[in-house]
Design a protein around this motif. Structure first.
Motif, PDB file in Angstrom:
ATOM      1  N   ASP A  85      11.568  -0.692 -12.120  1.00  0.00           N
ATOM      2  CA  ASP A  85      10.524   0.196 -11.610  1.00  0.00           C
ATOM      3  C   ASP A  85      10.299   1.283 -12.663  1.00  0.00           C
ATOM      4  OD1 ASP A  85       8.868   1.984 -10.333  1.00  0.00           O
ATOM      5  OD2 ASP A  85      10.181   2.274  -8.593  1.00  0.00           O
ATOM      6  N   LEU A  86       9.339   1.050 -13.551  1.00  0.00           N
ATOM      7  CA  LEU A  86       9.137   1.944 -14.693  1.00  0.00           C
ATOM      8  C   LEU A  86       8.673   3.339 -14.288  1.00  0.00           C
ATOM      9  CD1 LEU A  86       7.636  -0.531 -17.301  1.00  0.00           C
ATOM     10  CD2 LEU A  86      10.018   0.071 -16.851  1.00  0.00           C
ATOM     11  N   SER A  87       8.175   3.487 -13.077  1.00  0.00           N
ATOM     12  CA  SER A  87       7.770   4.830 -12.623  1.00  0.00           C
ATOM     13  C   SER A  87       8.974   5.734 -12.420  1.00  0.00           C
ATOM     14  CB  SER A  87       6.950   4.741 -11.335  1.00  0.00           C
ATOM     15  OG  SER A  87       7.776   4.344 -10.245  1.00  0.00           O
ATOM     16  N   THR A  88      10.178   5.172 -12.402  1.00  0.00           N
ATOM     17  CA  THR A  88      11.394   5.969 -12.209  1.00  0.00           C
ATOM     18  C   THR A  88      12.087   6.329 -13.526  1.00  0.00           C
ATOM     19  OG1 THR A  88      12.874   4.045 -12.015  1.00  0.00           O
ATOM     20  CG2 THR A  88      11.777   4.816  -9.988  1.00  0.00           C
ATOM     21  N   LEU A  89      11.539   5.880 -14.662  1.00  0.00           N
ATOM     22  CA  LEU A  89      12.204   6.136 -15.939  1.00  0.00           C
ATOM     23  C   LEU A  89      12.260   7.631 -16.240  1.00  0.00           C
ATOM     24  CD1 LEU A  89      12.445   4.231 -19.060  1.00  0.00           C
ATOM     25  CD2 LEU A  89      11.509   6.509 -19.354  1.00  0.00           C
ATOM     26  N   GLU A  90      13.435   8.081 -16.665  1.00  0.00           N
ATOM     27  CA  GLU A  90      13.630   9.470 -17.082  1.00  0.00           C
ATOM     28  C   GLU A  90      14.503   9.495 -18.327  1.00  0.00           C
ATOM     29  OE1 GLU A  90      15.497  11.476 -13.794  1.00  0.00           O
ATOM     30  OE2 GLU A  90      13.602  11.777 -12.759  1.00  0.00           O
ATOM     31  N   PHE A  91      14.024  10.167 -19.377  1.00  0.00           N
ATOM     32  CA  PHE A  91      14.859  10.418 -20.543  1.00  0.00           C
ATOM     33  C   PHE A  91      15.861  11.499 -20.159  1.00  0.00           C
ATOM     34  CE2 PHE A  91      11.008   8.739 -22.561  1.00  0.00           C
ATOM     35  CZ  PHE A  91      11.567   7.790 -23.414  1.00  0.00           C
ATOM     36  N   GLU A  95       3.845   2.631 -19.971  1.00  0.00           N
ATOM     37  CA  GLU A  95       4.193   2.040 -18.682  1.00  0.00           C
ATOM     38  C   GLU A  95       3.524   0.685 -18.445  1.00  0.00           C
ATOM     39  OE1 GLU A  95       4.588   3.446 -14.067  1.00  0.00           O
ATOM     40  OE2 GLU A  95       4.549   4.968 -15.623  1.00  0.00           O
ATOM     41  N   ASP A  96       2.312   0.482 -18.940  1.00  0.00           N
ATOM     42  CA  ASP A  96       1.631  -0.804 -18.725  1.00  0.00           C
ATOM     43  C   ASP A  96       2.359  -1.958 -19.396  1.00  0.00           C
ATOM     44  OD1 ASP A  96      -0.298   0.474 -17.237  1.00  0.00           O
ATOM     45  OD2 ASP A  96      -1.742   0.601 -18.874  1.00  0.00           O
ATOM     46  N   SER A  97       2.865  -1.729 -20.605  1.00  0.00           N
ATOM     47  CA  SER A  97       3.530  -2.792 -21.358  1.00  0.00           C
ATOM     48  C   SER A  97       5.048  -2.770 -21.189  1.00  0.00           C
ATOM     49  CB  SER A  97       3.202  -2.668 -22.846  1.00  0.00           C
ATOM     50  OG  SER A  97       3.743  -1.457 -23.368  1.00  0.00           O
ATOM     51  N   VAL A 115      16.590   4.284 -15.426  1.00  0.00           N
ATOM     52  CA  VAL A 115      15.469   3.592 -14.787  1.00  0.00           C
ATOM     53  C   VAL A 115      16.057   2.778 -13.636  1.00  0.00           C
ATOM     54  CG1 VAL A 115      15.546   1.595 -16.365  1.00  0.00           C
ATOM     55  CG2 VAL A 115      13.411   2.160 -15.160  1.00  0.00           C
ATOM     56  N   LYS A 116      15.365   2.773 -12.509  1.00  0.00           N
ATOM     57  CA  LYS A 116      15.854   2.053 -11.342  1.00  0.00           C
ATOM     58  C   LYS A 116      15.281   0.639 -11.318  1.00  0.00           C
ATOM     59  CE  LYS A 116      16.411   6.210  -8.570  1.00  0.00           C
ATOM     60  NZ  LYS A 116      16.001   6.936  -7.365  1.00  0.00           N
ATOM     61  N   GLN A 117      16.012  -0.229 -10.656  1.00  0.00           N
ATOM     62  CA  GLN A 117      15.524  -1.583 -10.450  1.00  0.00           C
ATOM     63  C   GLN A 117      14.468  -1.574  -9.354  1.00  0.00           C
ATOM     64  OE1 GLN A 117      19.407  -2.767  -9.258  1.00  0.00           O
ATOM     65  NE2 GLN A 117      18.799  -3.134  -7.148  1.00  0.00           N
TER      66      GLN A 117
END
Length: 186
Positions: A29-35, A76-78, A121-123
């Motif tokens: 779930d790329l919307s959850t990605l955090e550096f 996020e798209d790719s 990043v979450k699954q």
């Protein structure tokens, strides 16, 4: 975490390092990605804003005329994550023209030539038991061919293991013997 190293046999410090990591859009779930943090040598810099992009300028204590510019972002798209580390000349604001100046020396005395980028990043929520999530990054030092990391694999085990106390036996005045067993179906 993507770990990189300017090997001890390198002849110069790295001026630029580009990390490229294509994340699996089917399982993550790329919307959850955090550096979360970056590091080089023995210095660690936490990213306080913890978003899917960040920009930082960090003074280089061993060379006050230069700084490290770090820019990380997710397409996020790719699913392509990129992070660029640049050695910047403070007087010009541009990449150093002195090829002998860089932020990451050869790793002769570890960890001086090591660095990393951490992110979370979450699954995706609807993944099946046994789904495999694999990740691998490419690391570009200056103008060289990429170094490809070893693949990192996680297999989803959504059912926790179960453990049991089989027996408890007193074996002396100050000791007991405990026998345990466990079951993990995955």
């Amino acid at each position: 975490t993507i770990v990189f190293e300017n090997v001890d046999t390198a002849t110069l410090s790295a001026q630029t390092v580009l990390l490229v990591d294509t994340l699996d859009t089917e399982t993550l779930d790329l919307s959850t990605l955090e550096f979360t943090s970056v590091s080089f040598g023995d210095k660690v810099y936490n990213i306080s804003d913890r978003k899917s992009s960040f920009f930082a300028e960090i003074d280089l204590p061993d060379n006050p005329a230069y700084m490290l510019r770090v820019n990380g972002y997710l397409e996020e798209d790719s699913g392509i994550l990129k992070c660029l580390f640049l050695t910047i000349d403070k007087s010009t604001g541009d990449l150093s023209e002195d090829f002998q100046v860089g932020f990451l020396p050869p790793n002769i005395v570890s960890p001086e030539g090591q660095g990393w980028l951490s992110f979370t990043v979450k699954q995706k929520a609807d993944l099946a038991l046994g789904t495999v999530i694999e990740n691998q990054a490419s690391i570009y030092f200056d103008n060289n061919e990429p170094v490809i990391t070893e693949p990192h694999t996680n297999k989803l085990d959504l059912n926790p293991p179960v453990s049991f106390v089989d027996t408890v036996e007193q074996t002396g005045s100050n000791s007991i013997q405990v026998s345990l067993s466990a079951v993990d179906n995955e």
